[in-house]
Design a protein around this motif. Structure first.
Motif, mmCIF file in Angstrom:
data_model
loop_
_atom_site.group_PDB
_atom_site.id
_atom_site.type_symbol
_atom_site.label_atom_id
_atom_site.label_comp_id
_atom_site.label_asym_id
_atom_site.label_seq_id
_atom_site.Cartn_x
_atom_site.Cartn_y
_atom_site.Cartn_z
ATOM 1 N N GLU A 135 0.933 -1.195 -0.164
ATOM 2 C CA GLU A 135 0.271 -0.108 0.445
ATOM 3 C C GLU A 135 0.700 1.336 0.153
ATOM 4 O OE1 GLU A 135 -1.590 0.728 3.989
ATOM 5 O OE2 GLU A 135 -0.589 -1.387 4.308
ATOM 6 N N LEU A 136 2.349 1.216 0.228
ATOM 7 C CA LEU A 136 3.308 2.619 0.531
ATOM 8 C C LEU A 136 3.617 2.241 -1.026
ATOM 9 C CD1 LEU A 136 4.414 2.394 4.054
ATOM 10 C CD2 LEU A 136 2.918 3.407 3.092
ATOM 11 N N ARG A 137 3.477 1.394 -2.224
ATOM 12 C CA ARG A 137 4.381 1.439 -3.514
ATOM 13 C C ARG A 137 3.142 2.140 -4.736
ATOM 14 N NH1 ARG A 137 6.297 -2.719 -1.163
ATOM 15 N NH2 ARG A 137 8.502 -3.361 -1.241
ATOM 16 N N GLY A 138 4.197 3.022 -5.408
ATOM 17 C CA GLY A 138 3.481 3.435 -6.786
ATOM 18 C C GLY A 138 2.777 5.306 -6.811
ATOM 19 N N ILE A 139 2.267 5.262 -7.806
ATOM 20 C CA ILE A 139 2.657 7.365 -8.330
ATOM 21 C C ILE A 139 1.309 6.566 -8.032
ATOM 22 C CG2 ILE A 139 2.883 8.844 -9.004
ATOM 23 C CD1 ILE A 139 6.298 7.405 -8.867
ATOM 24 N N CYS A 140 0.252 7.646 -8.467
ATOM 25 C CA CYS A 140 -0.941 7.986 -8.338
ATOM 26 C C CYS A 140 -1.254 9.895 -8.830
ATOM 27 C CB CYS A 140 -1.826 7.616 -7.938
ATOM 28 S SG CYS A 140 -2.159 7.901 -6.580
ATOM 29 N N LEU A 141 -1.958 10.205 -8.978
ATOM 30 C CA LEU A 141 -2.905 11.187 -9.391
ATOM 31 C C LEU A 141 -4.002 11.078 -7.933
ATOM 32 C CD1 LEU A 141 -2.950 12.357 -12.678
ATOM 33 C CD2 LEU A 141 -1.272 13.016 -11.050
ATOM 34 N N ASP A 142 -4.042 11.914 -7.284
ATOM 35 C CA ASP A 142 -5.618 12.362 -6.684
ATOM 36 C C ASP A 142 -6.243 12.919 -6.979
ATOM 37 O OD1 ASP A 142 -5.312 14.153 -5.780
ATOM 38 O OD2 ASP A 142 -4.545 14.177 -4.155
ATOM 39 N N ALA A 143 -7.361 12.812 -5.975
ATOM 40 C CA ALA A 143 -8.627 13.583 -6.888
ATOM 41 C C ALA A 143 -8.445 14.778 -6.872
ATOM 42 C CB ALA A 143 -9.972 13.124 -5.564
ATOM 43 N N GLU A 144 -7.711 15.865 -6.339
ATOM 44 C CA GLU A 144 -7.233 16.352 -6.990
ATOM 45 C C GLU A 144 -6.341 17.193 -7.748
ATOM 46 O OE1 GLU A 144 -6.919 18.197 -3.131
ATOM 47 O OE2 GLU A 144 -9.163 18.865 -2.407
ATOM 48 N N ASP A 145 -6.460 15.854 -8.662
ATOM 49 C CA ASP A 145 -4.693 15.796 -9.093
ATOM 50 C C ASP A 145 -3.096 16.333 -8.782
ATOM 51 O OD1 ASP A 145 -6.268 15.376 -11.110
ATOM 52 O OD2 ASP A 145 -6.483 17.393 -12.464
ATOM 53 N N ASN A 146 -3.159 15.762 -6.863
ATOM 54 C CA ASN A 146 -1.757 16.238 -6.863
ATOM 55 C C ASN A 146 -1.388 14.908 -6.992
ATOM 56 O OD1 ASN A 146 -2.779 18.901 -5.592
ATOM 57 N ND2 ASN A 146 -4.038 17.337 -3.802
ATOM 58 N N ILE A 147 -0.011 14.825 -7.146
ATOM 59 C CA ILE A 147 0.737 13.479 -6.858
ATOM 60 C C ILE A 147 1.634 12.700 -5.809
ATOM 61 C CG2 ILE A 147 3.065 12.382 -8.459
ATOM 62 C CD1 ILE A 147 3.308 15.265 -10.535
ATOM 63 N N GLY B 36 2.367 23.760 -15.018
ATOM 64 C CA GLY B 36 3.055 24.960 -15.669
ATOM 65 C C GLY B 36 4.555 25.471 -14.818
ATOM 66 N N TYR B 37 5.915 24.239 -14.488
ATOM 67 C CA TYR B 37 6.587 24.794 -14.041
ATOM 68 C C TYR B 37 7.366 23.467 -15.221
ATOM 69 C CZ TYR B 37 5.301 27.894 -10.218
ATOM 70 O OH TYR B 37 5.046 28.839 -9.416
ATOM 71 N N LYS B 38 8.569 23.711 -15.041
ATOM 72 C CA LYS B 38 9.445 22.775 -15.650
ATOM 73 C C LYS B 38 11.147 23.503 -14.805
ATOM 74 C CE LYS B 38 7.540 21.610 -18.920
ATOM 75 N NZ LYS B 38 6.949 19.744 -19.360
ATOM 76 N N GLY B 39 11.669 21.546 -14.398
ATOM 77 C CA GLY B 39 12.620 22.084 -13.792
ATOM 78 C C GLY B 39 13.843 21.708 -14.019
ATOM 79 N N ILE C 151 5.995 11.003 -13.816
ATOM 80 C CA ILE C 151 6.559 11.905 -13.145
ATOM 81 C C ILE C 151 7.399 12.465 -14.117
ATOM 82 C CG2 ILE C 151 9.157 11.409 -12.275
ATOM 83 C CD1 ILE C 151 7.284 11.914 -10.107
ATOM 84 N N GLN C 152 7.685 11.668 -15.317
ATOM 85 C CA GLN C 152 7.325 11.479 -16.878
ATOM 86 C C GLN C 152 7.144 13.060 -17.265
ATOM 87 O OE1 GLN C 152 8.416 8.496 -18.825
ATOM 88 N NE2 GLN C 152 9.953 7.525 -17.799
ATOM 89 N N LYS C 153 5.304 12.979 -17.090
ATOM 90 C CA LYS C 153 4.436 14.225 -17.294
ATOM 91 C C LYS C 153 4.981 14.940 -17.174
ATOM 92 C CE LYS C 153 0.039 14.834 -19.193
ATOM 93 N NZ LYS C 153 -1.344 14.385 -18.863
ATOM 94 N N TYR C 154 5.002 15.472 -15.801
ATOM 95 C CA TYR C 154 4.379 16.480 -14.690
ATOM 96 C C TYR C 154 5.719 16.816 -13.950
ATOM 97 C CZ TYR C 154 -0.172 15.227 -15.720
ATOM 98 O OH TYR C 154 -1.240 15.007 -16.232
ATOM 99 N N ILE C 155 6.484 16.208 -13.443
ATOM 100 C CA ILE C 155 8.188 16.014 -12.867
ATOM 101 C C ILE C 155 9.259 15.495 -13.323
ATOM 102 C CG2 ILE C 155 6.397 18.224 -11.033
ATOM 103 C CD1 ILE C 155 6.777 14.873 -9.525
ATOM 104 N N ASN C 156 9.540 15.692 -14.289
ATOM 105 C CA ASN C 156 10.565 14.308 -15.059
ATOM 106 C C ASN C 156 12.417 14.450 -14.300
ATOM 107 O OD1 ASN C 156 11.798 12.281 -16.853
ATOM 108 N ND2 ASN C 156 12.850 13.829 -18.162
ATOM 109 N N VAL C 157 12.167 16.503 -13.675
ATOM 110 C CA VAL C 157 12.812 16.373 -13.047
ATOM 111 C C VAL C 157 13.793 15.258 -11.810
ATOM 112 C CG1 VAL C 157 12.183 18.255 -11.257
ATOM 113 C CG2 VAL C 157 14.783 18.020 -12.126
ATOM 114 N N LEU C 158 12.198 15.377 -10.804
ATOM 115 C CA LEU C 158 12.621 14.490 -10.172
ATOM 116 C C LEU C 158 13.288 12.428 -10.580
ATOM 117 C CD1 LEU C 158 12.428 13.411 -6.979
ATOM 118 C CD2 LEU C 158 9.778 12.642 -7.297
ATOM 119 N N GLY C 159 12.624 12.233 -11.651
ATOM 120 C CA GLY C 159 12.883 11.430 -11.764
ATOM 121 C C GLY C 159 14.902 11.330 -12.211
#
Length: 299
Positions: free
Chosen positions: A57-69, A178-181, A86-94
């Protein structure tokens, strides 16, 4: 080889929290890439361990109901890098966590372990600071969320009370939309080395790509814990996207960062590369955001 007093296998988040309370001083173990090394070195000899490794239950990545990652704390670095969200929204973390250790470490190491260590050199940490990340913490029967800058208390210490575990990292929609990093790690070796300094910059440009609507910059190994650089952020916000402003922005980081002397690098050297990294990371982020920039700054 491993001096362990006892190992308890948690069956749920609440069970893990209960075990930690029943065995004061016990330590959470997930991937074990840090904990087992420390035990073998004798630094945590005789410890009781509470394993959360089987809690899917502590694994995985998803968008919640408010589109928070939402990134589960047991998600490995390899899965973060390859995840389509991650690749679509915050690729810099990857890109940042892909610079941790070697393939074996990235397959077993977790984002939760990397942040719960509380060390300033963690490659994920400065990037998460730049994304205004939030940390979800669970105790037996409750959950709470704290901003990541409040999660880090001092070197090696984070805001986990007795009987609590970290369950997720959350990147709010307003922090990534709207951000890129871009993240830069400077180390003595090109691979499998701890960061001498790390710098992560996120930019949000105006619709015509001519103005900095917002910039967030964070460092690792520029202080005892990962840190944001508000003086530089406040300086460049609202200014025109040009080389002169990015140069001045980079110089402004010296008003906030306070790296230390160590065998890896002197304070003076860390300050020098901190300025260069700030400009270079800003240039790269602007280019990713569609801005016109001549990104030739070199370390």
């Amino acid at each position: 080889m491993y001096d362990i007093k006892a190992l308890y296998e948690a069956t749920s988040v609440d069970d893990a929290c209960r075990l930690l309370k029943e065995h004061p001083g016990s330590q959470v173990i997930a991937g074990g890439s840090d904990v087992l090394v420390q035990i073998r070195e004798g630094k945590r000899a005789g410890k009781e361990l509470v394993s959360i490794y089987m809690l899917d239950e502590l694994r995985g990545i998803c968008l919640d109901a408010e589109d928070n990652i939402r990134i589960g704390s047991l998600t490995s670095f390899s899965h973060i890098t390859k995840n389509p969200i991650i690749q679509k929204y915050i690729n810099v973390l990857g890109e940042a966590v892909d610079q941790i250790g070697g393939p074996q470490i990235r397959n077993i190491g977790t984002i939760g372990g990397n942040t719960c260590n509380g060390v300033t050199s963690a490659d994920s940490a400065s990037t998460l600071f730049a994304w205004d990340a939030q940390v979800e913490i669970a105790g037996e029967g409750y959950r709470r969320v704290v901003p990541i800058n409040e999660f880090y208390i001092k070197a090696g210490t984070v805001a986990l009370e007795e009987g609590e575990i970290q369950t997720a990292i959350i990147i709010p929609k307003k922090a990534y939309e709207g951000y890129k990093g871009h993240y830069i790690k400077y180390a003595m070796r090109e691979a499998m080395d701890i960061a001498t300094t790390g710098c992560s910059v996120n930019v949000k440009l105006s619709a015509d790509k001519k103005t900095f609507e917002d910039v967030r910059i964070a460092y690792g190994v520029a202080g005892p814990i990962p840190m944001r650089v508000p003086t530089a952020e406040n300086f460049i916000r609202g200014k025109e996207v040009n080389d002169e402003n990015m140069e001045a922005f980079a110089e402004k980081v010296l008003e906030d960062i306070n790296p230390r002397d160590s065998w890896r690098a002197s304070k003076a050297f860390r300050c020098h590369i901190g300025v260069v990294m700030a400009k270079r990371a800003c240039e790269k982020a602007v280019k990713q955001a569609g801005g016109d920039v001549d990104d030739r700054t070199e370390l």
